[in-house]
Design a protein around this motif. Structure first.
Motif, PDB file in Angstrom:
ATOM      1  N   ARG A 364       0.798  -1.335  -0.020  1.00 26.32           N
ATOM      2  CA  ARG A 364       0.261   0.401  -0.434  1.00 26.32           C
ATOM      3  C   ARG A 364       0.547   1.246  -0.518  1.00 26.32           C
ATOM      4  O   ARG A 364       0.339   2.456   0.361  1.00 26.32           O
ATOM      5  CB  ARG A 364      -0.970   0.081   1.046  1.00 26.32           C
ATOM      6  N   ALA A 381     -11.460  -3.873   0.135  1.00 22.77           N
ATOM      7  CA  ALA A 381     -10.473  -3.146   1.267  1.00 22.77           C
ATOM      8  C   ALA A 381      -9.396  -4.017   2.110  1.00 22.77           C
ATOM      9  O   ALA A 381      -8.396  -4.399   2.237  1.00 22.77           O
ATOM     10  CB  ALA A 381     -10.112  -1.692   1.256  1.00 22.77           C
ATOM     11  N   ARG A 384      -7.549  -6.989   1.360  1.00 23.15           N
ATOM     12  CA  ARG A 384      -6.574  -6.919   0.222  1.00 23.15           C
ATOM     13  C   ARG A 384      -6.617  -6.874  -1.080  1.00 23.15           C
ATOM     14  O   ARG A 384      -5.809  -7.143  -1.693  1.00 23.15           O
ATOM     15  CB  ARG A 384      -5.194  -7.412   0.990  1.00 23.15           C
ATOM     16  N   PRO A 387      -5.523  -1.670  -2.976  1.00 20.30           N
ATOM     17  CA  PRO A 387      -4.587  -1.510  -2.243  1.00 20.30           C
ATOM     18  C   PRO A 387      -4.922  -0.193  -1.110  1.00 20.30           C
ATOM     19  O   PRO A 387      -4.428   0.387  -0.312  1.00 20.30           O
ATOM     20  CB  PRO A 387      -3.346  -1.110  -2.732  1.00 20.30           C
ATOM     21  N   TYR A 391      -3.463   3.863   1.329  1.00 20.64           N
ATOM     22  CA  TYR A 391      -3.089   3.832   0.875  1.00 20.64           C
ATOM     23  C   TYR A 391      -2.393   4.811   0.438  1.00 20.64           C
ATOM     24  O   TYR A 391      -2.815   5.472   1.012  1.00 20.64           O
ATOM     25  CB  TYR A 391      -3.838   3.740  -0.800  1.00 20.64           C
TER      26      TYR A 391
END
Length: 717
Positions: A364, A381, A384, A387, A391
């Motif tokens: 990230r 998110a 994952r 990213p 981020y």
């Protein structure tokens, strides 16, 4: 976002039709009830079946659009113990719609007008949609009306709903729905680590509930038979509570009228606080744009925790896709609003300090001291698959954090926030030299520039400056720039950040040695920038240096940001300021992101010829700083003209067509609105024009200048 109504409050928003319905659409016309990056209602469709003995014609059944199925999510069988529908639903005709309500009727004719009228009032509170449906009889005889509400929740992540048609695997995902005494509850689970739910309740409870005739497997149709006395009324109250993953049950919001009054009071307090833009200018159109911008900023504030767990309210980037903390957007928005609403800046600084990078995480792009680009809370998110949970792919958020920190201390005269965040500021400066590239290969002394490389391989951003679309940075022949890019405006931000942080080091943190170091580094950066970026043949700076230090020779609006940061020499500032107001840049409504006539120019591209109000706001501030008041006035008038063409709400972005091609600003097809930094743009214009000369016509009266010496707030800009 589809044409209709958009309700926003405390980080929750609902996008619906003018009828007050939700159809579960995707792409640029996405609708639904959204909380923490997930859609918690994907269907909310009201129909009616007139159960009176009136022998008028029977309308054909309404056709309900079928939402797409949830990817890879097995759905359990629907319970069988539900009743069958009594009659086909009747679509309701829209008579009128306002910001939070509408008036509907069943079908009727001049000779046989509708027997009743439906008044819908809706409001959004944090994690909730509340609705009151009032039926008013138009008949002198008692009647019974059957209402149906088709409701569903697909819990789609916002990244699934965008127009790029991406698909994401969701192993172990399951959606369920079960009936409750007063409504229905929807649940979504994925494995053992993700769960969310939506509950729908009604008063009075539905008379019956049945599965919807669609492909989702969880849709429900709630039915009520409501008795209407002659010329009487009947009320139905509905509440949808969203419980995103990791959150608690929200407080039931009360009636739409209650929520609306609370929201109006909150917004009114924010808009009406002093200093009020209307008290600072006689330019009526600018005052109206400022008031609309403040109202939008008030509703775009989202609740976030600070470094000590304190409750904060920061400006989210915008709706529909960006209702959360975005480093660059929140920082520039807070800078524009700083002279008028400094609390936004304080909360933004604290919120970003709370999520400042502390470790190296290449997935990230996190690095110690780096300021976050965006924070997401959605399912993708969490797992994952994107990213963006936290981020850090922004090359400019870190220097802008330092700029705002000093500007806030100057504007408010209160160094308390700067003192509290001194460790965060030092970490941010260290990042610029160590990881950002400002220190060159040595890492701690100035020989380099702030640079970034594409994160496309990691699923992130190709470009990490404000022009973050993949094709934004091109040479004048159209060739994409590659390698570690040093974009011009970011170097200006870095210069300004060093100068301002040196000021804090000397006056607040009592560290004159570090202040001397920062000032020396700023001077060195300024010297090499003018040497490496200035294009003598164009009398204009390059858009960027590519990975081989070649000048990306496109003429771009980014150069206008350098007027604000002060990295250019005075004669260079004048050359840039005058060049930006020539017709290939200035459309009459604003400065284009690229000058027209170049190979990469496209008036309907996101960053290669469109017009961004916030981009222009920075340029106006820069023109004013450099004493180019006539140019600042011209540009401000164009932007206010554009605001008038959009109902005083500047959009995120406009098409690049000029007034010579069309008398009104041409909308950009995919623009977000409201968006925070566009909402704050009129405030930046007001700041820039505080000492501008008289206006040029009755339609756009000049700003007041008599008050500036005493009553104008210190700007810090």
């Amino acid at each position: 976002m589809s044409a209709g109504r958009l309700l926003v409050n405390s980080g929750t928003f609902a996008a619906m039709t003018a009828h007050g319905d939700i159809h579960g659409t995707r792409g640029t016309a996405t609708d639904g009830l959204f909380a923490r990056d997930a859609r918690h209602l994907s269907r909310w469709l009201l129909t009616a079946a007139d159960a009176t003995p009136d022998p008028l014609s029977t309308p054909a059944p309404a056709t309900l659009p079928t939402p797409p199925p949830l990817l890879n999510a097995p759905i359990p069988a629907t319970p069988a113990n539900v009743s069958a529908p009594a009659a086909p639903p009747t679509p309701l005709t829209l008579l009128t719609s306002s910001g939070d309500g509408c008036v509907l009727t069943p079908a009727g004719t001049r000779d046989h007008p509708p027997a009743y009228t439906v008044f819908r009032r809706q409001a959004v509170a944090e994690g909730a949609l509340t609705e009151r449906i009032r039926l008013v009889s138009n008949s002198g005889e008692p009647i019974v009306v059957e209402l149906e509400l088709h409701v569903d929740a697909d819990f789609a992540d916002q990244f699934e709903l965008r127009a790029d048609h991406r698909a994401y695997d969701k192993p172990g995902a399951r959606r369920t729905a079960h009936d409750t005494p007063d409504g229905v509850a929807f649940h979504y689970r994925r494995g053992e680590t993700w769960s969310s739910r939506t509950t729908v309740t009604a008063a009075p409870p539905p008379h019956r509930t049945r599965p919807a005739d669609d492909s989702t497997g969880t849709g429900r149709v709630l039915t009520w038979r409501l008795a209407l006395p002659a010329h009487g009324t009947a009320d139905l109250r509905l509440t949808a509570l969203a419980v995103p993953h990791g959150t608690g049950e929200p407080t039931p919001p009360g009636s739409p009228d209650t929520v609306r009054k609370q929201l109006e009071a909150d917004t009114g307090e924010f808009v009406g606080a002093r200093p009020r833009p209307r008290d600072l200018t006689s330019w009526e159109e600018l005052a109206r744009a400022c008031e609309q911008g403040l109202a939008d900023l008030a509703r775009l504030r989202v609740p976030i925790s600070g470094p000590g767990g304190e409750a904060l309210r920061v400006p989210a980037a915008g709706v529909p896709w960006f209702l959360g903390l975005f480093g660059r957007d929140s920082l520039l928005t807070s800078l524009f609003a700083l002279p008028y609403r400094p609390a936004l800046a304080a909360d933004t600084l604290l919120a970003l300090a709370a999520v400042q990078g502390t470790r190296n995480d290449p997935a990230r792009l996190e690095q110690p001291g780096r300021i976050v680009h965006e924070v997401r809370h959605g399912e993708l998110a969490h797992f994952r698959q994107v990213p963006y949970g936290r981020y850090y792919g922004s090359v400019d958020a870190t220097p802008l954090f330092l700029v705002l920190l000093e500007a806030h201390a100057t504007a408010t005269g209160d160094p308390g926030t700067a003192r509290r965040l001194e460790p965060h500021a030092r970490a941010a400066v260290e990042w610029m030299f160590r990881d950002g590239g400002l220190g060159g290969h040595g890492g701690h002394s100035g020989r380099g520039y702030l640079r970034y490389t594409s994160d496309a391989a990691g699923g992130g951003l190709v470009n990490q400056n404000w022009k973050d679309s993949a094709d934004a940075i091109r040479f004048s022949d159209g060739t994409l720039a590659e390698g570690a890019l040093a974009v011009c405006e970011v170097q200006g931000y870095a210069y300004d950040a060093l100068v301002r942080t040196a000021r804090l080091a000397r006056t607040v943190w009592d560290d004159p040695r570090w202040a001397d170091f920062l000032e020396e580094e700023a001077a060195s950066l300024r010297d090499r920038f003018r040497r490496d970026f200035w294009m003598p043949g164009h009398a204009f700076p390059a858009l960027a240096l590519d990975g081989e230090d070649r000048r990306v020779d496109t003429l771009a609006s980014d150069a206008g940001h350098l007027l604000w940061s002060g990295i250019l020499a005075p004669e260079e500032e004048r050359a840039v300021g005058l060049r930006l107001l020539r017709p290939d840049f200035f459309s009459g409504f604003g400065i284009r992101t690229l000058a027209s006539g170049q190979v990469p120019y496209h008036p309907l591209s996101y960053h290669r010829g469109s017009i961004w109000p916030h981009d222009n706001a920075v340029i106006v501030l820069g023109l004013a700083r450099c004493g180019l008041t006539e140019q600042a006035d011209t540009l401000a008038h164009g932007l206010v003209r554009a605001a008038a063409g959009h109902g005083w709400r500047l959009p995120e972005v406009m098409a690049g067509y000029g007034r010579d091609e069309h008398p009104d600003p041409v909308p950009y097809p995919h623009s977000s609105s409201p968006q925070a930094w566009a909402a704050a743009t009129p405030l930046a214009l007001l700041t820039a024009l505080r000492e501008a000369p008289a206006g040029r016509g009755e339609d756009y009266a000049s700003p007041k200048t008599s008050q500036t010496s005493n009553s104008w707030p210190e700007t810090g800009l």
